[in-house]
Scaffold this active site. Sequence first.
Site, PDB file in Angstrom:
ATOM      1  N   THR A 147       0.862  -1.419  -0.088  1.00 57.18           N
ATOM      2  CA  THR A 147      -0.065  -0.052   0.102  1.00 57.18           C
ATOM      3  C   THR A 147       0.818   1.249  -0.184  1.00 57.18           C
ATOM      4  OG1 THR A 147      -1.314  -1.169   1.504  1.00 57.18           O
ATOM      5  CG2 THR A 147      -2.038   1.056   1.396  1.00 57.18           C
TER       6      THR A 147
ATOM      7  N   VAL B  10     -12.442  -6.022   1.136  1.00 60.57           N
ATOM      8  CA  VAL B  10     -11.895  -4.667   1.605  1.00 60.57           C
ATOM      9  C   VAL B  10     -11.055  -4.810   2.752  1.00 60.57           C
ATOM     10  CG1 VAL B  10     -12.833  -2.423   2.559  1.00 60.57           C
ATOM     11  CG2 VAL B  10     -13.972  -3.692   0.808  1.00 60.57           C
TER      12      VAL B  10
ATOM     13  N   THR C 254       0.317   0.021   6.801  1.00 60.93           N
ATOM     14  CA  THR C 254       0.725  -0.984   5.722  1.00 60.93           C
ATOM     15  C   THR C 254       0.474  -2.608   6.033  1.00 60.93           C
ATOM     16  OG1 THR C 254       2.071  -1.459   3.518  1.00 60.93           O
ATOM     17  CG2 THR C 254       3.042  -0.866   5.484  1.00 60.93           C
TER      18      THR C 254
HETATM   19  N1  GLY Z   1      -3.285  -2.742   3.692  1.00 56.58           N
HETATM   20  C1  GLY Z   1      -3.783  -3.074   2.507  1.00 56.58           C
HETATM   21  C2  GLY Z   1      -4.817  -4.179   2.493  1.00 56.58           C
HETATM   22  O1  GLY Z   1      -4.718  -4.910   3.306  1.00 56.58           O
HETATM   23  O2  GLY Z   1      -5.524  -4.345   1.606  1.00 56.58           O
END
Ligand code: GLY
Length: 331
Positions: free
Chosen positions: A189, A218, A240
């Site tokens: 991310t 999500v 992240t």
């Molecule tokens: N940290 C990004 C996700 O888990 O989608």
Amino acid sequence: MNHPRGTRRRFLQQVPLLAATPLLNAKLDSTAIPAARSGGPVVISTWRHGLSANEEAWKVLADGGNALDAAEAGVRITESDPEVRTVGLGGFPDRDGIVTLDAAIMDGSGDCGSVAALEDIMHPISVARRVMTETPHVMLVGAGARQFAVAQGFAPTELLTEASRRDYEKWLEEDGSYRPPINVENHDTIGLLTLDKDGNIAAACTTSGAAYKYHGRVGDSPIIGAGLYADNEVGAATATGWGEAVIRACGSFLVVELMRQGHDPTEACKLAVERVIAKNPDWKDIQVGFIALHKDGRTGGYCIHPDFDYAVYDGEGNRMVLPDSKVPRNE
Ligand code: GLY
């Protein structure tokens, strides 16, 4: 269900970690802005791709632009880079072969917007901002988010690049049983935090999420308080790594609240990682990292595993920083 635990452990055994990597100086020229001893401008973002995102955000701040514009401009660079396989164009698809994107943006005043499971739109961060400015809502998802984006003038674009298609087909051939572990190649991310010269703070976060995830999954990135949080009274944080673990701990909100209580940014990130660990018994097999920006310009970060780094741009230039981690570098 595929689970990252086994693959994560194998990855950690196979890939040399960044243990011996010193603080990496990107040797990028900084624009002539006074050093951020107290206050901004400051930009901080996750992973090495943060360097070019920081560059763009810094340009906005150097021109006297505000924190929110800088945050959006910064992560748009990453979203449109097909070489970054976990954000925007070229992101890994889900298990049905569809690229779905999550993004959120937040202003230190408390205003925020987000989109989740958005298809066919290269810049979900800008759609998230439109949700914030053009609707009475905070979050739009799936088909509704796409419909809104198109109505706002965003052109539908094929996000599955040839490289991602090839990897997906290989994954299918391997019986769909392999999911890349969470490391620099997956789940990286881009989360980016900005502080402008007037003391305003903003946060932006955007990702294609976990490779080969369930369609409709999500992660933490579009969830205000999990993937990011910003408050002009305190500072901002972003996360992240394995989003499910971050969501369980309301990670980014927690980091900001810990700074509000007086912890410095690194300490706040460390305590939040401890909370993630407490809520996720499989913590040794997942990666989670936080970065934080205090309103006075101090920055920090902390993570579970030592394969996470972040980029900071302040009056001293744009550079990579290797944070401390729960799991020691030599383990
Ligand atoms: N940290 C990004 C996700 O888990 O989608």
